[in-house]
Structure formats: structure tokens, C-alpha cells
Design an enzyme around this catalytic site. Sequence first.
Site, PDB file in Angstrom:
ATOM      1  N   ARG A  45      24.671  55.619  71.478  1.00  0.00           N
ATOM      2  CA  ARG A  45      23.235  55.367  71.766  1.00  0.00           C
ATOM      3  C   ARG A  45      22.912  53.898  71.674  1.00  0.00           C
ATOM      4  NH1 ARG A  45      19.935  54.361  67.563  1.00  0.00           N
ATOM      5  NH2 ARG A  45      21.704  54.875  66.081  1.00  0.00           N
ATOM      6  N   HIS A  82      31.655  57.871  55.586  1.00  0.00           N
ATOM      7  CA  HIS A  82      30.377  57.307  55.916  1.00  0.00           C
ATOM      8  C   HIS A  82      29.558  56.880  54.604  1.00  0.00           C
ATOM      9  CE1 HIS A  82      30.425  58.139  60.412  1.00  0.00           C
ATOM     10  NE2 HIS A  82      30.035  56.655  60.259  1.00  0.00           N
ATOM     11  N   CYS A 137      32.853  54.677  64.833  1.00  0.00           N
ATOM     12  CA  CYS A 137      33.558  55.311  63.659  1.00  0.00           C
ATOM     13  C   CYS A 137      34.112  56.463  64.052  1.00  0.00           C
ATOM     14  CB  CYS A 137      32.484  55.268  62.563  1.00  0.00           C
ATOM     15  SG  CYS A 137      31.749  54.089  61.652  1.00  0.00           S
ATOM     16  N   GLU A 157      34.160  62.535  55.999  1.00  0.00           N
ATOM     17  CA  GLU A 157      34.393  63.104  57.504  1.00  0.00           C
ATOM     18  C   GLU A 157      35.565  64.243  57.540  1.00  0.00           C
ATOM     19  OE1 GLU A 157      31.810  63.039  59.351  1.00  0.00           O
ATOM     20  OE2 GLU A 157      30.776  61.345  58.737  1.00  0.00           O
TER      21      GLU A 157
HETATM   22  N1  PCA Z   1      28.899  52.741  61.474  1.00  0.00           N
HETATM   23  C1  PCA Z   1      29.050  53.074  63.001  1.00  0.00           C
HETATM   24  C2  PCA Z   1      30.132  52.000  63.663  1.00  0.00           C
HETATM   25  C3  PCA Z   1      30.306  50.764  62.389  1.00  0.00           C
HETATM   26  C4  PCA Z   1      29.732  51.395  61.343  1.00  0.00           C
HETATM   27  O1  PCA Z   1      29.682  50.847  60.222  1.00  0.00           O
HETATM   28  C5  PCA Z   1      29.311  54.168  63.382  1.00  0.00           C
HETATM   29  O2  PCA Z   1      28.990  55.420  62.406  1.00  0.00           O
HETATM   30  O3  PCA Z   1      29.890  54.610  64.308  1.00  0.00           O
END
Ligand code: PCA
Length: 232
Positions: free
Chosen positions: A110, A187, A163, A100
Site C-alpha cells: 500500500r 505483530h 513483515c 501470525e
Molecule cells: N511492520 C510492517 C513492516 C515493518 C513493520 O514493523 C509490516 O507489517 O509489514
Amino acid sequence: MRAACNAKEIILATECNDRPMLRVLVTGFEPFGGASANPSAEALPLLAAGTIGGIALRTLLLPTSFGEAAGRVIGALRDDPADIVLSLGLAGGRAGLTVERVAINLADARIADNDGVQPIDRPVVPDGPAAYFATLPVKAVAASIRDAGIAASVSHSAGTFVCNHLLYSMLHWAATHRPGLRCGFVHLPWLPGQHATEPTMDAVTVARGVAAILGCLRDDVPEPQVAEGALS
Ligand code: PCA
């Protein structure tokens, strides 16, 4: 403090000499949204098992909670400072590790988090800047993962759920309280078996990708001037 090499350094068995030890805190999230697993949680113990040359590695599992996650990290750093916080989380549907680049000052959920909280159109930090850039070399990090044979790319949206909230909160805390602390977020795809049609990646591969990232950060690889933008 000097880097200590030992026989257990199996993941990053590269040179380990006079460089100062890099203190890294890697975080993952508990399952959320009714899922029974989260790849970021599965990868943490695999990392801890593989000691990293030149890196003092700690891991921390976080609740998928708007209200709790960042405070847990900040508390851990107050007790025991780090140079880098590298956070991991699931983004089902993505095909590789996505590094990111940006966190935005917006919580627009959501689904509810694990505390049943579902903010809609709320700032992460009232009166905070609209966005922060991650303070890791995101293109170098993505390239280091690909060099390890694992799919990776730079992402320009960490979403608007927990996140993004964590990355924004950490970058804001670093900017206001801990200049020099670097923060980033990666991610991850679904784990095998978590989704029938979307891409998956097993936790060992994820951990190998994270090890590649740690090597890139330890070696201070500069950001390459290559195009890695996207239309969306
Ligand atoms: N993914 C979520 C929150 C926790 C996770 O592992 C997100 O992308 O916000």
C-alpha cells in the site's frame, strides 16, 4: 551446551537446569512509512538487557526493505546458526500482540518500503508455494503472553507488506535450506503517542510479552487444542 543460570536472569527466572540451550534470534524493524519509531525496534534493547534463562538470545534490527530484510537474517544465521527466528513488527491498529499463523506468497504494498520500493501483486518467491504456516506453536505462544497479563491473539494474516515477505522468505529458506529451523512472527500495536485513537502498548510490555514467548518456546509447551479461529 548447557544452560547457564546467573543473577541477571530477571525476565525468565524459572528453572534452568539440564536442558540444552535454545538459540533464538529475535528481529525487529526500523520505522517505516514516515513514522519516527517502531515498537519492534524499541523492544530489542530491552530484551538484550534482560538475559534469558536457558536461552541464547540474539537480536537483530532490520531495514524495512523488501529487498534487504530476509537476506540480513539469513546472513546472520549463516554466521551463527539459531534454532528459532522470532520476528517482530508493527501492525498499527491491532490491540495486542498478534501471533501470525500464515505467510502468503504475495507482496502487494500500500506504501513504499524504506528503499522506495512498492511491489504490487508480486510473488515473494516465484513458483513458491501459495503459503507457509509459521513453525511455532502459535496458540501456545498466544496463551503464554496472555498468562503474563498481556493482550494477545492468533492472527491469520500477516498482511502483504515487508513483515509477511520476511516471514514467508524465512519459512521458505528453512523449508529448502535449514530443515529444523523454526520461524514465527508477532505483530505489535502502536507505541503510546503514535496514534490518537487506536490501541497502543509500551515497549516494556512488549518486551515482557516476548519474554513470555521465549519461556514458552524454551519449555516446549505443546499446542493446545483450543479454538482460536476468526471469521476475518
Ligand atoms: N511492520 C510492517 C513492516 C515493518 C513493520 O514493523 C509490516 O507489517 O509489514
